[in-house]
Design a protein around this motif. Structure first.
Motif, mmCIF file in Angstrom:
data_model
loop_
_atom_site.group_PDB
_atom_site.id
_atom_site.type_symbol
_atom_site.label_atom_id
_atom_site.label_comp_id
_atom_site.label_asym_id
_atom_site.label_seq_id
_atom_site.Cartn_x
_atom_site.Cartn_y
_atom_site.Cartn_z
ATOM 1 N N TYR A 30 0.827 -1.199 0.000
ATOM 2 C CA TYR A 30 0.000 0.000 0.000
ATOM 3 C C TYR A 30 0.866 1.255 0.000
ATOM 4 N N ASN A 31 1.848 1.283 0.876
ATOM 5 C CA ASN A 31 2.675 2.474 1.031
ATOM 6 C C ASN A 31 4.137 2.160 0.788
ATOM 7 N N SER A 50 1.142 6.572 -1.173
ATOM 8 C CA SER A 50 0.197 5.502 -0.917
ATOM 9 C C SER A 50 -0.234 4.855 -2.229
ATOM 10 N N ASN A 101 -3.911 3.295 4.020
ATOM 11 C CA ASN A 101 -3.500 4.419 3.188
ATOM 12 C C ASN A 101 -2.906 5.551 4.023
ATOM 13 N N LEU A 103 -0.059 7.419 5.445
ATOM 14 C CA LEU A 103 1.362 7.495 5.155
ATOM 15 C C LEU A 103 2.163 7.699 6.429
#
Length: 123
Positions: A30-31, A50, A101, A103
């Motif tokens: 995701y990141n 993200s 999501n 960060l």
């Protein structure tokens, strides 16, 4: 097996540009982020992105660096413009395995690391 492989570092003069790439294999994340470490200093956050394209930057690189990603290629990039001598460091790609999501900017929030690529900016 997860691997992050960076490329694109080099020696440039102040004011020049470089583009770093980080290819991930083994899974998607995701990141993802970029960190850097100068000699004698702690590893520091530079930028993160993200899955959906949200971005975060270290204040001193805002307006000069741009992080982006190609999810189809599982690759993240760092475009660095107007480089300064103080940008000299080993740059590391990092991946956060959490499914969020949100960060993160702390080095201990990231679970996987690349081997690093040297960026040297001469004055």
């Amino acid at each position: 097996q997860v691997q992050l492989v960076e490329s694109g570092g080099g020696l440039v003069q102040a004011g020049a540009s470089l583009r770093l790439s980080c290819a991930a294999s083994g899974r998607t994340f995701y990141n993802m982020g970029w960190f850097r470490q100068a000699p004698g200093k702690e590893r520091e956050f530079v930028a993160a992105i993200s899955w959906s394209g949200g971005r975060s930057y270290k204040n001193s690189v805002k307006g000069r660096f741009t992080i982006s990603r190609d999810n189809a290629k599982n690759t993240v990039y760092l475009q660095m413009n107007n480089l300064k001598p103080e940008d000299t460091a080993v740059y590391y790609c990092a991946a956060d395995r959490s499914a969020t999501n949100v960060l993160r900017t702390g080095r201990y929030d990231y679970d996987y690391w690349g081997q690093g690529t040297q960026v040297t900016v001469s004055s």
